[in-house]
Design a protein around this motif. Structure first.
Motif, short mmCIF file in Angstrom:
data_model
loop_
_atom_site.label_atom_id
_atom_site.label_comp_id
_atom_site.label_asym_id
_atom_site.label_seq_id
_atom_site.Cartn_x
_atom_site.Cartn_y
_atom_site.Cartn_z
N ALA A 119 14.06 -63.79 -48.22
CA ALA A 119 14.43 -62.73 -49.16
C ALA A 119 13.35 -61.65 -49.21
CB ALA A 119 14.66 -63.32 -50.55
N LEU A 120 12.09 -62.07 -49.20
CA LEU A 120 11.00 -61.09 -49.21
C LEU A 120 11.01 -60.25 -47.93
CD1 LEU A 120 8.01 -63.07 -50.73
CD2 LEU A 120 9.20 -61.15 -51.76
N MET A 121 11.26 -60.89 -46.79
CA MET A 121 11.30 -60.15 -45.54
C MET A 121 12.43 -59.12 -45.56
SD MET A 121 11.74 -61.47 -41.59
CE MET A 121 13.47 -61.88 -41.84
N LEU A 122 13.59 -59.53 -46.03
CA LEU A 122 14.73 -58.61 -46.07
C LEU A 122 14.48 -57.47 -47.06
CD1 LEU A 122 17.67 -61.18 -46.01
CD2 LEU A 122 17.00 -59.62 -44.17
N ALA A 123 13.81 -57.78 -48.16
CA ALA A 123 13.56 -56.76 -49.18
C ALA A 123 12.45 -55.80 -48.76
CB ALA A 123 13.19 -57.43 -50.50
N ILE A 124 11.39 -56.34 -48.18
CA ILE A 124 10.23 -55.51 -47.85
C ILE A 124 10.39 -54.80 -46.51
CG2 ILE A 124 7.75 -55.56 -47.34
CD1 ILE A 124 7.52 -57.90 -49.33
N ARG A 125 10.74 -55.54 -45.49
CA ARG A 125 10.80 -54.96 -44.15
C ARG A 125 12.10 -54.20 -43.90
NH1 ARG A 125 8.36 -58.62 -39.85
NH2 ARG A 125 6.54 -57.61 -40.82
N HIS A 126 13.22 -54.77 -44.34
CA HIS A 126 14.51 -54.18 -44.02
C HIS A 126 15.15 -53.43 -45.19
CE1 HIS A 126 14.37 -56.26 -40.18
NE2 HIS A 126 14.08 -57.38 -40.82
N GLN A 127 14.54 -53.56 -46.37
CA GLN A 127 15.05 -52.83 -47.55
C GLN A 127 16.52 -53.14 -47.83
OE1 GLN A 127 12.94 -49.76 -49.41
NE2 GLN A 127 12.15 -51.84 -49.17
N THR A 128 16.91 -54.37 -47.61
CA THR A 128 18.29 -54.77 -47.87
C THR A 128 18.56 -54.75 -49.37
OG1 THR A 128 18.19 -56.23 -45.94
CG2 THR A 128 19.98 -56.60 -47.50
N PRO A 129 19.57 -54.02 -49.84
CA PRO A 129 19.80 -53.88 -51.28
C PRO A 129 19.95 -55.19 -52.03
CG PRO A 129 21.08 -52.26 -50.08
CD PRO A 129 20.48 -53.16 -49.05
N THR A 130 20.73 -56.13 -51.49
CA THR A 130 20.93 -57.41 -52.18
C THR A 130 19.63 -58.17 -52.31
OG1 THR A 130 23.20 -57.56 -51.33
CG2 THR A 130 22.20 -59.58 -52.15
N ALA A 131 18.84 -58.19 -51.25
CA ALA A 131 17.55 -58.88 -51.28
C ALA A 131 16.59 -58.20 -52.25
CB ALA A 131 16.94 -58.95 -49.88
N LYS A 132 16.58 -56.88 -52.24
CA LYS A 132 15.70 -56.14 -53.16
C LYS A 132 16.04 -56.46 -54.61
CE LYS A 132 14.94 -51.77 -52.38
NZ LYS A 132 15.22 -50.36 -52.04
N GLU A 133 17.33 -56.53 -54.91
CA GLU A 133 17.74 -56.84 -56.28
C GLU A 133 17.39 -58.28 -56.65
OE1 GLU A 133 19.18 -56.57 -60.08
OE2 GLU A 133 18.65 -55.00 -58.62
N LEU A 134 17.53 -59.20 -55.71
CA LEU A 134 17.18 -60.58 -55.96
C LEU A 134 15.69 -60.72 -56.24
CD1 LEU A 134 17.88 -63.59 -56.07
CD2 LEU A 134 17.65 -63.66 -53.57
N VAL A 135 14.87 -60.08 -55.41
CA VAL A 135 13.43 -60.15 -55.61
C VAL A 135 13.04 -59.48 -56.92
CG1 VAL A 135 11.20 -59.41 -54.69
CG2 VAL A 135 12.93 -60.33 -53.14
N ARG A 136 13.68 -58.35 -57.24
CA ARG A 136 13.39 -57.67 -58.50
C ARG A 136 13.66 -58.60 -59.68
NH1 ARG A 136 15.27 -55.87 -62.73
NH2 ARG A 136 17.36 -56.60 -62.19
N THR A 137 14.77 -59.35 -59.60
CA THR A 137 15.11 -60.29 -60.66
C THR A 137 14.05 -61.38 -60.79
OG1 THR A 137 17.47 -59.91 -60.33
CG2 THR A 137 16.85 -61.93 -61.47
N TRP A 138 13.63 -61.93 -59.66
CA TRP A 138 12.56 -62.94 -59.69
C TRP A 138 11.31 -62.42 -60.36
CZ3 TRP A 138 13.25 -64.36 -53.83
CH2 TRP A 138 14.28 -65.29 -53.69
N LEU A 139 10.88 -61.23 -59.95
CA LEU A 139 9.59 -60.73 -60.41
C LEU A 139 9.64 -60.16 -61.82
CD1 LEU A 139 8.30 -59.07 -57.12
CD2 LEU A 139 7.99 -61.42 -57.94
#
Length: 250
Positions: A24-44
């Motif tokens: 999830a971090l790789m998808l959010a940070i490297r690929h900027q995938t919207p779903t992953a970014k939202e998931l990580v945002r929720t975690w943090l």
């Protein structure tokens, strides 16, 4: 999300959880995938809520250690770490009547403090000089500024060690963070290892950054404040250093 919830509920599934959070971090940070970014945002936004959130906070260390050539991705990781730190500070104010939640908050801050220390050491080893990567130092110092308010011996110990790695990049800012973290009467000042580590840190300023100290009265005030916290605790090394400091900067 259903798979993630199932894994989190099973203590035997920690390895898959680690894989999922890393992905999830790789998808959010490297690929900027919207779903992953939202998931990580929720975690943090609540780093103590789930095991996944805890893993995400811990795994950000790998991304903060990226070299300058990957500064964009590293900056995104630091943005996330700053968000987590800010969330923990906010949660602390609402958890005063819950010792269990407060303990989890401090344990997570301790994890961040340790990881910033390890990342700072790793970057220093790679570059040989923190001034070679000032952007990393600036971002790491921002995170340390955020956790300096969490006055617990373990957290402060890692913070002081990290500041030692980063000081050359910005001596004044680094020590002002130390002055926020260490005050008279703090539990940290009654620890022998803390006294040795902090007096060594101050001695370094008097040796390596003397010209900066001479030119910056606020920095000198911060140094005296931290040193006298250990003097008040009765440590002979701090008392001796305070005398030398007084003689050197009359």
């Amino acid at each position: 999300m259903e798979l993630l919830n199932e894994i989190e509920s099973d203590s035997d599934q920690l390895e898959p959880l680690e894989i999922i959070t890393s992905l999830a971090l790789m998808l959010a940070i490297r690929h900027q995938t919207p779903t992953a970014k939202e998931l990580v945002r929720t975690w943090l936004s609540d780093p103590i809520a789930t095991a996944a959130a805890q893993h995400a906070v811990d795994n950000l260390r790998t991304w903060t250690e990226l070299p300058p050539e990957q500064a964009v991705e590293r900056a995104r990781a630091f943005d996330m770490l700053e968000a987590a730190t800010a969330a923990l500070a906010q949660l602390r104010h609402t958890a005063t009547d819950s010792p269990d939640r407060l303990g989890k908050i401090f344990l997570t801050v301790d994890l961040i403090s340790r990881n910033i220390n390890l990342a700072s050491e790793a970057v220093l080893v790679t570059s040989g000089d923190p001034t070679e990567d000032r952007e990393f130092a600036a971002r790491a110092l921002t995170v340390l500024d955020g956790i300096a308010q969490f006055k617990h011996p373990s957290i402060t110990h890692f913070l002081i060690e990290a500041l030692g790695h980063l000081a050359a990049a910005d001596p004044s800012r680094a020590f002002h963070t130390a002055a926020t973290a260490v005050g008279a009467g703090d539990e940290y000042t009654y620890d022998s290892v803390a006294a040795a580590e902090t007096t060594k840190f101050i001695e370094r300023y008097l040796a390596e950054f003397r010209e900066v100290v001479i030119a910056d009265n606020k920095l000198l005030t911060s140094i005296r404040s931290v040193l006298h916290a250990f003097v008040d605790a009765g440590w002979p090394s701090a008392i001796s250093l305070a005398y030398r400091l007084s003689e050197a900067f009359r």
